[in-house]
Design a protein around this motif. Sequence first.
Motif, short mmCIF file in Angstrom:
data_model
loop_
_atom_site.label_atom_id
_atom_site.label_comp_id
_atom_site.label_asym_id
_atom_site.label_seq_id
_atom_site.Cartn_x
_atom_site.Cartn_y
_atom_site.Cartn_z
N LEU A 149 70.72 -40.29 50.58
CA LEU A 149 71.81 -39.66 49.82
C LEU A 149 71.37 -38.30 49.28
N ILE A 189 69.22 -36.28 50.67
CA ILE A 189 69.25 -35.32 51.77
C ILE A 189 70.70 -34.95 52.08
N ALA A 190 71.58 -35.96 52.08
CA ALA A 190 72.97 -35.67 52.40
C ALA A 190 73.56 -34.70 51.40
N ALA A 191 73.25 -34.92 50.11
CA ALA A 191 73.80 -34.03 49.10
C ALA A 191 73.26 -32.62 49.28
#
Lengths: 268, 696, 105
Positions: C71, C73-75
């Motif tokens: 999450l 990294i995704a953000a």
Amino acid sequence: MDYALAVATALGALSIYLLLPRGRGSLVKTGALVGVLTLGSAMLYLLRWVGLHEVESQGAGLNVFFCLFALIAVISATAVICHPRPLYCALYFVLLTLAVAGLFILLFAQFMAIVLIIIYAGAILVTYVFVIMLASPGGNVAVADYDRVTTDPLLAVLVSFVLLGTVLQLMFIGKPRAFMAARPSGPVAVGMTMGHKILAGKPAQAGQKPAPKMGGMELLGVNLYSQYALPLELAGILLTISLVGAVMIARKNEPAAGVLGTGQMPTE
Amino acid sequence: MLPGLSIMQSVALIPLFPLLAALIITLSGARVLKSRSWMPAVIGVAISAVLALSLLVMFQRRHIVGVQHLTIYHWISSGGFSIPIGIYVDPLTSLFLVFVTFVSTLIFIYSCGYMQGDYGYFRFFAYLSLFVFFMCTLVLADNFVLLYLGWEGVGLASYLLVGYYYTKPSAREAAKKAFIVNRIGDTCLAIAIFIIYLVFHTETFSRIFQSSDLKNVGFLAAHHGTLIWIALLLMFGAFAKSAQFPLHVWLPDAMEGPTPVSALIHAATMVTAGVYLIARCMPLFTLAMPVLHLVGVVGCFTAFMAATIAMCQYDMKRIWAYSTVSQLGYMFMALGVASGTAAVFHVFTHAFFKALLFLSTGSVMHAMGGELDIRKMSGIRKVMPITAGCLLIGALALSGFPGFSGFFSKDEILTAAMNASWNWGPLLSVVGFITALITAYYTFRVFFRVFMGDLVLPATAGKHEPSAFVLPEQARLESSAAHGSHGNTGHETDGHKPSDGSAAMWMPLIILACGAALAGYLGVFGGANGGGWIQSFLSPVHLLNGAAHPVVITPGTHIPVQTVSTVRVAPAMLMGAGAVLVLLGVLVAAYFHWANRRAADAVGAALAPVVKFLENKWYIDELYNYGIVQPLWLFGQALSIFDRFVVDGVVFMIGFFPQFTGYVLKPTQSGRLRYYGIGMIAGVAVVILGVLYLLR
Amino acid sequence: MAVMSQAILYEYLSLGAVLFVLGLIGFVARRNMILIFLSTEIMFQGVAINLIAFGRYWMNMDGQSFVIFLLTIAAAEASLALGLVILLFRRRETLNVDVWSEMQG
């Protein structure tokens, strides 16, 4: 090779190919039909497969909630990649997130489900929606050209579904007996058993706090701050850096605030 | 010695004062000291000279006896391999230190006046001080590696000083030549040092020379060949540094340096390092008699060859250079008959008279505006009497005139050779006598030509020497400015009368003249048992004159190594013969070059081929050119062609292949991210399919 | 808490694979830069399901910890990517990814 699986995969590929936006002469309805066929056949295949292999599970079978959430997830993911309007895509993505959160709950990851909704649906998706609105092309065109027509849908679908087919074949192939023999044994099994003992939680004794259970924050926190303390710190630094980077990128060559989103060319 | 320090600690300071001076001059010479740059140099070397002299007195009064060591610190230490920075002091070291520092001091003082106003004045003194530091290190080293450091260091200083006028192409060439020729010898010396470590497992002198291995018959039998190689390589190292045939070619060219440099480095001190090396390593050479004999033969040949060349040269410095080569040949001849004492004695006297000759020549050069051709000047004793007197004393000493220092030392060598146990000794001795005759002739040829007869001054007399550091543009301007009146290219036209120069220049000359006249008596009087002082002073040096007892090489084979085992000819007779030959040489020179100079030209014309042969220095430079330089050049050309077509071709092919591949694959790089993504996915799918269906 | 059988694990894994591949198709076929990044988010979701399912199967928390990082990294990716999208949009007035092909050889 499992031919039923291969047929289901091929059907899926066909439906996605048909569903992808292609300007005029849209084949959405046909695609949707094929998609329903695919999903149905996939469900049937799964039911059969679980019936064949689910020997020792205590009647868990094919969970109804799993089927529900999986269906929602797959359908909404398809909608995300196939819908011509970006805003709808983003909204379908919210749906996908919710479905995945439901799956998380099925997997005893309640906290992660909440986090997923907060972060994805609450934060990331809102950003996406903002950007979609900011960066919409001018004029009164409802849907931009590049959203209405995809490039090389056949190539993309073919290659992707070959990958999916191989992965699924790898997973579902094999005889039931051999499959059961592949249950972990040795040290791995011992570790697994110990994990069960710890995570399943001991019965609360009188005057004692109940032991933490899987899915809550406590065990996750202990795990994160003991085993992954350094990576966690690094992740925090990474977030900070990306935040600063995003600000710098968005502000680059900007004479002043207020130009943002007006579509004016920045001076270079 | 110095208060608060032991004798050895004081000795260890001897090289440090010149080093300190060099550092001070380097750091502050350009900005602060400028024309006072001589001060630290002279003070530093003078302190060293005093210390060295007091060390000699210590030995003389037997305050210290035999060999002394002091380890200053551990330089290199690796496992069992350990190289200390240490000093090794015995009478030989002491004697070398004394004349090195003493002659250096005088030459430094002389240089103050001689180099006055020269561009890079401070640079000169920094180099000279550095040279003295390295020379003292070389002499004081207690192991071969440290000796090598000094050896390379003096080579470096020599290179820097020969190329001092680096704007002059000939000086640059000479510096390079000196450096490259020396490199041959240095490489040999380095290999010798490596082999020494392999054989003896140490580099320290005392451990090697006094090791019981050298008396162990089994060890000697096992390492006989290796010891020969060690000696041979050491010999080549010494030959390069001391300019012996065939590596002598650099020394005459090295006269491109300023005259004090020629006096100090290329006559008095550095070139005797080779003699020092062989004298120091005499314990090893006595175990390799064929090599020692080779040293003697080559020394003898070099002495003769260089003397003949000196007969037909016209440049004064060049004549003294060949004379130096010749005299060094004498020293090696002495070493070859295992008479280290005679060699060191000759080194000692030679340092004085050769330095004197060079410095006097420098004064002449100074007065004559850089002109040194003996055909262009005559009778200049009338304008520079002190120089004339000093040069006369130097010439007498060099030629071995009875009563002057060269006479005694040369006589010692010739006697040692004549009466050596080696059968070839007498032959060497006879050649040596002939060389002595030639020496007397060429020495006085210079003296009579330049100082006697009618006064003739070259056109440049009284002008400043043309500076090597005048830029071409500037020189042209000055030349055109001076054209009408003088027509010379001197950069200053306010001439001075040709004279002996300042006191800083003639005082050292007089001191050196005293040394040149009297140093020889040290080899005759003042020693124990009615012998010379030098002989008894050097007697404690280990095996300087070969083994006193027969050395057993293999069981049953005894090789006697003794200085004087037989008396073939009485020393007194030899002395008389030497005196007669020298007188003869002087008289011939007087007739041809003073009384009747036309006769000399006539004889020269009659013997034209010989004169040409000698003028061209036996064609050795040409031999080098056609024998070594040209083949190497051709080889280099061949390699260059190979490089250009084969190596470069391969390189181009290697470069071409990726270029071609890239050209073919270029269209796949569309710049569209999606195709890269598809390629990636397809790759993953192929790998999984491979795993699924091929590896099952 | 019941032991999860391998068969049920495979259900989840196959669902993850399907989501991943759907995201892939979107990534490759769509031309809108924003949707391309949205497609990568779908792929992230598929991977997250896999990780959580594995964690459930092995009964440990590592899977969930990994999802935390995922999450993150995704953000980070979303913030940077959207900043870039805005920058690029300002340059060319379009979200069409095909106008950016300077990488071509």
